[in-house]
Design an enzyme around this catalytic site. Structure first.
Site, PDB file in Angstrom:
ATOM      1  CG  PHE A 128       7.380 -49.947 -55.635  1.00  0.00           C
ATOM      2  CD1 PHE A 128       7.971 -48.687 -55.774  1.00  0.00           C
ATOM      3  CD2 PHE A 128       7.710 -50.702 -54.521  1.00  0.00           C
ATOM      4  CE1 PHE A 128       8.877 -48.211 -54.837  1.00  0.00           C
ATOM      5  CE2 PHE A 128       8.619 -50.231 -53.585  1.00  0.00           C
ATOM      6  CZ  PHE A 128       9.205 -48.993 -53.733  1.00  0.00           C
ATOM      7  CD  GLU A 139       9.027 -52.769 -58.107  1.00  0.00           C
ATOM      8  OE1 GLU A 139       9.425 -52.843 -56.926  1.00  0.00           O
ATOM      9  OE2 GLU A 139       9.729 -52.318 -59.042  1.00  0.00           O
ATOM     10  NE  ARG A 176       2.151 -54.775 -42.883  1.00  0.00           N
ATOM     11  CZ  ARG A 176       3.434 -54.782 -42.596  1.00  0.00           C
ATOM     12  NH1 ARG A 176       4.330 -55.035 -43.533  1.00  0.00           N
ATOM     13  NH2 ARG A 176       3.852 -54.526 -41.370  1.00  0.00           N
ATOM     14  NE  ARG A 181       5.349 -50.212 -41.928  1.00  0.00           N
ATOM     15  CZ  ARG A 181       6.461 -49.467 -41.862  1.00  0.00           C
ATOM     16  NH1 ARG A 181       6.520 -48.310 -42.487  1.00  0.00           N
ATOM     17  NH2 ARG A 181       7.488 -49.898 -41.187  1.00  0.00           N
TER      18      ARG A 181
END
Length: 312
Positions: A83, A58, A10, A167
């Site tokens: 999402f 979103e 990320r 992440r």
């Protein structure tokens, strides 16, 4: 291993967007009130006039991205995988996929390694969902270098692209002079003659470590990095199937609909070689430290090693 550089993909995504933004003035970045988490905040700081915070909406963000694409912009719509692929699936399908618009989706925080955020945020179904959308390119990079290359490559593709980022900080494994990223082409990282591991995302690094353990047991292991899930590199799969005795796939995703399913489809049509899929086995995740979750769900190097030894 203490000296191995580890970077979350990320972070790579955010840094790559800034570099791309310097080169291409039609790049616009959207996020859903998650700029700090998706790392699009780095782009916002560099190009505030080209960053749009759509709020916690979103579905609206995907519609806005679609509209920008019709005006000649190249939007990168960014949010958590849960999402992007889950909550906004209808908008991605109907507003982006159906008209085949030039929208790039940066989906961060995918898979079990989201950790303490738990099952509601650990999207293990996103690749499966995105694979069903006609014309959608799907890229799941294995490290910092590959993630940056994926962002640049996505810009050059005329049409929708889904990029999956994590992440958890993962080892940099593609830091060699001859590394080349090409959409739709798997990368042979290690040759072998007994079995093949086809891995994607953070499982590539774990598979390389598992291969070392297997080699110590006298098993010759081929390792392939399949960074592009769609279009899948059928040639490298068929070649491995013909030259080794069994195929194992490894993914931080459900074994249903992801890399394992994509490889199974190729093998069923082209070369009926035995296959075993390593991944999340038809279950939801849970809250906990990312490293411990990977261990529990047998997605770390030891877990991959154990599953291969039990299913050779």
């Amino acid at each position: 291993m203490a000296d191995v550089v580890k970077i979350a993909t990320r972070d790579s995504y955010g840094n790559a967007l800034v570099e791309l933004g310097k080169e291409k003035d039609n790049v616009v970045v959207l996020d859903a009130d998650l700029a700090a988490a998706t790392k699009t905040g780095t782009f916002k700081k560099a190009f505030p006039e080209r960053h749009i915070d759509c709020g916690i909406a979103e579905a609206d963000m995907m519609g806005i991205a679609a509209g920008l694409a019709t005006c000649g912009k190249v939007p990168f719509a960014s949010t958590f995988a849960m999402f992007a692929a889950g909550r906004a699936f209808e908008q991605v399908r109907n507003s982006i996929g159906y008209p085949h618009l030039n929208v790039k989706i940066g989906a961060t925080h995918a898979g079990i390694s989201v950790g303490e955020d738990g099952a509601s945020h650990q999207c293990n179904e996103d690749i499966a969902l995105m694979r069903t959308i006609p014309g959608m390119t799907i890229i799941n990079p294995s490290d910092d270098i590959e993630a940056k290359a994926a962002v640049k490559a996505a810009y050059e593709i005329d049409g929708p692209v889904y990029m999956r980022f994590g992440r958890l900080a993962v080892p940099v494994i593609n830091d060699n002079a001859d590394y080349k990223f090409e959409v739709g082409k798997g990368v042979l990282l290690k040759d072998g003659s007994d079995i093949t591991i086809i891995a994607t995302g953070l499982e590539v690094g774990e598979s390389l470590k598992a291969a070392e353990k297997l080699e110590a047991d006298g098993v010759s292991v081929r390792v392939i990095n399949m960074h592009t899930i769609k279009p899948l590199d059928k040639d490298i799969v068929v070649k491995a199937a013909k030259e080794t005795k069994k195929i194992f796939t490894a993914e931080e995703h459900s074994i249903i609909g992801g890399l394992g399913s994509a490889v199974a489809e190729v093998l069923a049509e082209e070369c009926q070689t035995p296959l075993y899929r390593i991944g999340v086995r038809d279950t939801f995740g849970e809250s906990g430290p990312a490293v411990e979750l990977l261990k529990k769900y047998k997605l770390d190097a030891d877990g991959i090693y154990e599953q291969i030894k039990s299913n050779m």
